[in-house]
Design an enzyme around this catalytic site. Structure first.
Site, PDB file in Angstrom:
ATOM      1  N   ASP A  72      39.109  37.299  49.118  1.00  0.00           N
ATOM      2  CA  ASP A  72      39.570  37.791  47.835  1.00  0.00           C
ATOM      3  C   ASP A  72      39.098  38.938  49.166  1.00  0.00           C
ATOM      4  OD1 ASP A  72      39.197  39.395  45.469  1.00  0.00           O
ATOM      5  OD2 ASP A  72      40.338  36.865  44.950  1.00  0.00           O
ATOM      6  N   HIS A 111      44.697  41.604  46.796  1.00  0.00           N
ATOM      7  CA  HIS A 111      42.872  41.219  46.936  1.00  0.00           C
ATOM      8  C   HIS A 111      42.664  40.131  48.432  1.00  0.00           C
ATOM      9  CE1 HIS A 111      41.823  40.407  42.841  1.00  0.00           C
ATOM     10  NE2 HIS A 111      42.968  39.699  41.987  1.00  0.00           N
ATOM     11  N   ASP A 141      48.929  37.127  42.627  1.00  0.00           N
ATOM     12  CA  ASP A 141      48.335  37.618  41.245  1.00  0.00           C
ATOM     13  C   ASP A 141      47.852  39.272  42.320  1.00  0.00           C
ATOM     14  OD1 ASP A 141      46.112  36.560  42.744  1.00  0.00           O
ATOM     15  OD2 ASP A 141      44.660  37.239  41.448  1.00  0.00           O
ATOM     16  N   GLU A 142      47.594  40.120  40.440  1.00  0.00           N
ATOM     17  CA  GLU A 142      46.981  41.159  40.732  1.00  0.00           C
ATOM     18  C   GLU A 142      46.765  42.171  42.047  1.00  0.00           C
ATOM     19  OE1 GLU A 142      43.512  40.289  37.114  1.00  0.00           O
ATOM     20  OE2 GLU A 142      42.938  39.661  39.988  1.00  0.00           O
TER      21      GLU A 142
HETATM   22  C1  TNX Z   1      41.366  37.384  37.198  1.00  0.00           C
HETATM   23  S1  TNX Z   1      42.952  35.114  37.260  1.00  0.00           S
HETATM   24  C2  TNX Z   1      41.234  37.063  38.446  1.00  0.00           C
HETATM   25  C3  TNX Z   1      40.521  36.259  39.570  1.00  0.00           C
HETATM   26  C4  TNX Z   1      39.158  36.879  38.624  1.00  0.00           C
HETATM   27  C5  TNX Z   1      39.284  36.389  36.793  1.00  0.00           C
HETATM   28  C6  TNX Z   1      38.441  36.328  36.362  1.00  0.00           C
HETATM   29  C7  TNX Z   1      43.655  35.491  38.551  1.00  0.00           C
HETATM   30  C8  TNX Z   1      44.968  35.061  39.318  1.00  0.00           C
HETATM   31  N1  TNX Z   1      42.895  36.803  39.319  1.00  0.00           N
HETATM   32  O1  TNX Z   1      40.331  37.297  40.805  1.00  0.00           O
HETATM   33  O2  TNX Z   1      38.286  36.744  39.085  1.00  0.00           O
HETATM   34  O3  TNX Z   1      40.339  36.833  36.609  1.00  0.00           O
HETATM   35  O4  TNX Z   1      38.338  35.849  35.143  1.00  0.00           O
END
Ligand code: TNX
Length: 765
Positions: free
Chosen positions: A198, A271, A333-334
Site C-alpha cells: 500500500d 495505493h 480500488d481507489e
Molecule cells: C478503504 S476497502 C480502503 C482501504 C482503507 C479502508 C479503511 C478498500 C478497498 N480501500 O485502503 O484502509 O477504506 O476503512
C-alpha cells in the site's frame, strides 16, 4: 531428605487429582453446526485410547495427536489393539460437501467421518470445543477428559470464509500472523487475505527489486491521532519492515496445515505510492516522492507504461510461486485519475487502444494484468472499482462499497465475495462507549455483523451461486499493535465465521451471544485480547404513553442491570432495573451489568438534557443513510447529544449527498429563543458541514411565515455548532433546511464525490 518427602506428597496429590476425569463441558459450538444432538454419557479420553485413521486422513489424525501432546502432555498410540476405546478418522465418500463432516461421540469411541482432510480437520475443531477451555493453555497436563456424548452432522454454507489483515499501514510479526491464522482455523474459516502492499509500506521481499526492501518498506514517520484532527501531528519516527520470502513460505505452510489458503494482495494501479517512492519511473510524473506518512487516497499511482507492466510482471513472478492458492488479489480500488489525465503517454494509450476515458484505461490495465496472471494458471480478485470501465473477463469481484458491485458482477456471471463496509469493516468502532480505542470512524457492532446476509436480495436463485462467501476486513491505519488487532477482529470475526458457515435458519443472536460468552474463555486461555461488549448496556430515551423514559437493555438477558440517577450514589448499591424509568428533568443516568458476584461490563452513562423539542413530533426528509440512521428521526430531539469524537454513534444521523428538511411540530404554540445544532466535519471520511442552514416558521402573533438563512462558519474543527437567535418568537412549527455541502473539491479525500452531512441533536430553548 525433607524435599524428597514433599516431592512424594506432591506426586501423590497429583495422582489423586489426575485419576478423576475432568467433568464434561456442555459444548457451545461456534459456528453452530447444522445438526447437533447431545446424548447421555461421556467418552473419557486418557492416554490409553487408541487412534485409528484411514490413509487419506492420517495427516489430520497426526495434527490432532500433536495437539493432545502439546495440551495434555500425552499423545495416543496408533492402532493399539489392547485398547478398549478408540478415536477413528474415517474417510466417507458419501458425505456430499468437501468441507463437511460427521462427529459421533459415544462412551466407547469417537468417530470422525469426512470426505477430505479439510472436513476431518473441521471435525477436530468442533471436537476441540468439547474440551475444557483451560486445556488451551496446557493447564490440564496428563488429565483424563470427559467428552459429552453427541452426534453432529455439519457442512459450511459458503466456500469462501475469510478474514483480511492490512500489514502495510502497520506491520505485524510472523508470530502474530500465525496466531491470527490459528484463530481463524478454529472458527473453520478457510481464507486469509493478506494485504501486503500500500502507499505506506511494501511488505513482501522481491529479490529483483531491492529498493522495495530498502526504500518502499519504510516510511519516515507516521500520523498520530486521527487524520481529521486539526492540526495533523506526526511522531517523527522511522517505521517499517517486510517479510522475507522464507518467512512468507513459512506462513503459507503454517496456514496450509490449518486448511487456510493465503491470498496475497499486490495493489495496482492505485495505493502504490511506496513502490513509486522506491522506483519513481513507475509514476507518471517520474518525480521523487516519499512513502506515505498519513492515511487516505493518493494521486501518485502506477503509470501504464511498458516499464510498469514489466515491473509488475516481474514482481508477480516472484509472488505467485510462494502462494499455492489459485487467487492473486490485484487491488484495483481507489485509484484517482488525476495523474493519468495530465499524462501524455496515458492519453496516447487511450487513443491507441480506443478506450473511452481514464476508467477505460484502468480497465485495460487490470485486464492486461489478468491476462498475465491467467497465463500462469492463477485467477484475479479485485475490489469493486475493477467494474468501472469494463470488468476483466475472469475476475472475481470483492464488493466493499456496499453490495452493488457484487450484484452487477454476479449478474454478468462473475464470482463475488462480499465485504461491504456496512457489515464487514472491523476497523470501525464496535461500541459507542467513550472509552473505545481510537478508530477510523463508522460504527459496526457485533450484532450487525451477525445479521449479515451475504446474498444480496437483488440476485435471482440462479445468480446466487456466484456468491462465494464473505470476509471481515481489518485495515490498520489506527491499529498499531497485535493486541489491538485482536481487539478489533474478535469477536466480530467469530460472528463472521457463523455468518459464512452456518445455516441462516439456525442463527439466533441471543443464542450466539450466550455461546460466545463461553467461547471467550477459550480466547482467554489463548491470551487473545478480544473486545467484550456482551455486558454492555444499550440505552435509549423514548416516548412511551406520552412520557419520556430511559429504556435499558443488555445482550445477555440473564444478568442484572443496576442504575442510579443520583451522581453521588455508587451503581453497585443502587436499584435493580426492571422496567423503563420515567424522566422528568435533565438527568445523568449511570448503570452497569452485574452477576451475583461482580460487575461485568463497563459503566454506562446517558446524559439527558431537557429542552423544548423533546417529545415533539418530527418529520425528516429524506431518511438518513441506512448505515448512519442512528436512533432514527426521533433521535434528533431525544435530549441526548452525539459524541464529540464519533459520528457513528446512535445520536448522529448521516446523509450522503442529500439536502435535508426537518419539520418539528410542537403540541402547542411555543416560545422560542434559540435553535441550535452541530455538524460533524471529518473531511478524511468525506464528511463536510453544510455551507449554510435555513429555518422558517409561522409567527403565531401575525400568522406571517418568516425565513432566515445563516452562513455557517467554516473552520478547522471536527465539530461545527450553529445557533439561531430568535428572541422569543412563538410558533407551533419550525422547518429547518440543511443543503448538502456539494461535491468534494479536488485535492481532498474523495474528490469528485458528493459529501456526507452529519447532524446532531436539535436543541430548542
Ligand atoms: C478503504 S476497502 C480502503 C482501504 C482503507 C479502508 C479503511 C478498500 C478497498 N480501500 O485502503 O484502509 O477504506 O476503512
Amino acid at each position: 531428605m525433607r524435599s524428597t518427602f514433599f516431592f512424594k506428597i506432591i506426586i501423590f496429590l497429583c495422582l489423586i487429582s489426575c485419576s478423576k476425569p475432568q467433568p464434561p463441558v456442555r459444548p457451545h459450538i461456534i459456528p453452530i453446526p447444522n445438526e447437533f444432538s447431545m446424548n447421555e454419557g461421556v467418552f473419557v479420553l486418557d492416554n490409553k485410547v487408541s487412534l485409528h485413521a484411514d490413509e487419506d486422513l492420517v495427516a489430520v489424525a497426526e495434527f490432532f495427536n500433536k495437539y493432545l501432546k502439546e495440551k495434555l502432555g500425552y499423545s495416543l498410540k496408533l492402532r493399539d489393539k489392547s485398547s478398549t476405546k478408540t478415536i477413528n478418522f474415517i474417510r466417507d465418500t458419501q458425505i456430499e460437501n468437501d468441507e463437511g463432516y460427521e462427529l459421533i461421540i459415544d462412551s466407547s469411541s469417537i468417530t470422525i467421518k469426512a470426505k477430505t482432510k479439510k472436513g476431518a480437520f473441521y471435525a477436530f475443531q468442533t471436537l476441540r470445543q468439547f474440551f475444557p477451555p483451560s486445556m488451551e493453555n496446557s493447564m490440564l497436563l496428563n488429565s483424563e477428559i470427559s467428552l459429552q456424548n453427541a452426534v453432529i452432522k455439519d457442512a459450511p454454507r459458503f466456500v469462501y470464509r475469510g478474514m483480511h489483515l492490512d500489514v502495510s499501514r502497520h506491520f505485524f510479526s510472523v508470530a502474530f500472523i500465525k496466531k491470527y491464522i490459528d484463530l481463524l482455523s478454529q472458527l473453520k474459516m478457510n481464507t486469509f487475505h493478506w494485504h501486503l502492499t500500500d502507499d505506506q509500506g511494501w511488505r513482501i521481499e522481491i529479490k529483483k527489486y531491492p529498493k522495495l526492501q530498502e526504500v518502499a518498506a519504510f516510511r519516515e514517520e507516521t500520523l498520530i491521532g486521527h487524520y481529521n484532527d486539526f492540526p495533523q501531528q506526526f511522531d517523527g519516527k522511522k517505521y517499517g519492515g517486510f517479510y522475507t520470502q522464507e518467512e512468507v513460505k513459512d506462513i503459507v505452510q503454517y496456514a496450509a496445515e490449518r486448511y487456510i489458503t493465503v491470498i496475497p494482495e499486490i495493489e495496482m494501479p492505485g495505493h502504490a505510492q511506496a513502490a513509486i517512492a522506491a522506483y519513481p519511473e513507475l509514476g507518471c510524473t517520474r518525480k521523487n516522492i516519499n512513502v506515505a506518512t498519513k492515511w487516505g487516497v493518493f494521486e501518485d499511482i502506477y503509470c501504464p507504461t511498458e516499464e510498469t507492466f514489466t515491473f509488475l510482471e516481474n514482481v508477480l513472478d516472484e509472488v505467485m510461486p510462494l502462494f499455492p492458492g489459485k487467487y492473486i488479489h490485484i487491488g484495483g480500488d481507489e485509484a484517482p485519475k488525476t495523474r493519468w489525465k495530465a499524462c501524455e503517454h496515458c492519453q496516447e494509450l487511450i487513443q491507441k487502444e480506443n478506450l473511452e476515458d481514464e476508467h477505460g484505461l484502468q480497465s485495460y490495465f487490470i485486464a492486461r494484468m489478468e491476462k498475465y496472471i491467467n497465463s500462469k494458471g492463477k485467477e484475479i480478485i479485485g475490489w469493486d472499482e475493477i467494474l468501472e470501465g469494463g470488468l476483466a473477463p475472469n475476475a472475481t469481484v470483492m464488493s466493499w462499497r456496499g453490495v452493488n458491485g457484487a450484484v452487477e458482477a454476479a449478474k454478468s456471471g462473475h464470482n463475488v465475495i462480499l465485504t461491504p463496509t456496512s457489515h464487514c469493516y472491523f476497523d470501525y468502532y464496535q461500541s459507542d462507549n467513550a472509552n473505545e480505542p481510537l478508530a477510523i470512524g463508522g460504527y459496526l457492532p457485533l450484532e450487525k455483523v451477525y445479521s449479515f446476509n451475504p446474498i444480496p436480495k437483488e440476485l435471482t436463485k440462479a445468480q446466487e451461486k456466484y456468491v462465494l462467501g464473505a470476509q471481515g476486513n481489518v485495515w490498520t491505519e489506527y491499529i498499531t499493535s497485535p493486541e489491538h488487532v485482536e481487539y478489533m477482529a474478535f469477536p466480530r470475526a467469530i460472528a463472521m465465521a457463523e455468518v459464512t458457515w452456518s445455516n441462516p435458519f439456525k442463527r439466533d443472536y441471543q443464542d450466539f451471544a450466550y455461546r460466545l460468552s463461553h467461547f471467550h474463555k477459550r480466547l482467554d486461555a489463548q491470551n487473545v485480547n478480544y473486545a467484550n461488549h456482551l455486558y454492555e448496556i444499550e440505552g435509549e430515551i423514548v416516548k412511551k404513553d406520552q412520557q419520556m423514559v430511559f429504556d435499558l437493555q443488555t445482550i445477555i438477558r440473564d444478568k442484572t442491570i443496576r442504575y442510579t440517577t443520583d451522581e453521588t450514589s455508587p451503581i453497585i448499591s443502587s436499584s435493580i432495573y426492571t422496567q423503563p424509568i420515567p424522566i422528568e428533568k435533565s438527568t445523568i443516568l449511570k448503570a452497569a451489568v452485574f452477576d451475583e458476584k461482580e460487575k461485568l461490563g463497563r459503566d454506562f452513562t446517558l446524559t439527558f438534557n431537557s429542552h423544548k423539542a423533546v417529545g415533539a413530533t418530527i418529520s425528516l426528509q429524506p431518511k438518513p443513510s441506512k448505515a448512519y440512521a442512528g436512533s432514527g428521526k426521533e433521535g434528533l430531539i431525544n435530549g441526548i447529544s452525539g459524541s464529540d469524537t464519533r459520528y457513528g454513534d446512535k445520536e448522529w444521523l448521516g446523509f450522503l449527498g442529500k439536502d435535508v428538511t426537518i419539520i418539528i411540530e410542537f403540541d402547542n404554540p411555543t416560545e422560542i429563543n434559540t435553535i441550535s445544532t452541530r455538524f460533524y466535519n471529518a473531511n478524511g471520511q468525506w464528511i463536510y458541514a453544510p455551507k449554510e442552514i435555513g429555518i422558517s416558521y409561522v409567527n403565531a402573533e401575525d400568522d406571517r411565515t418568516l425565513h432566515q438563512i445563516n452562513q455557517l462558519q467554516q473552520k478547522d474543527s471536527t465539530l461545527i455548532p450553529h445557533t439561531f437567535q430568535l428572541n422569543g418568537i412563538t410558533t407551533k412549527y419550525i422547518e429547518i433546511f440543511i443543503p448538502n455541502y456539494g461535491t468534494i473539491p479536488e485535492g481532498r479525500q474523495g474528490a469528485g464525490n458528493k459529501a456526507w452531512t452529519f447532524l446532531d441533536e436539535i436543541i430548542v430553548r
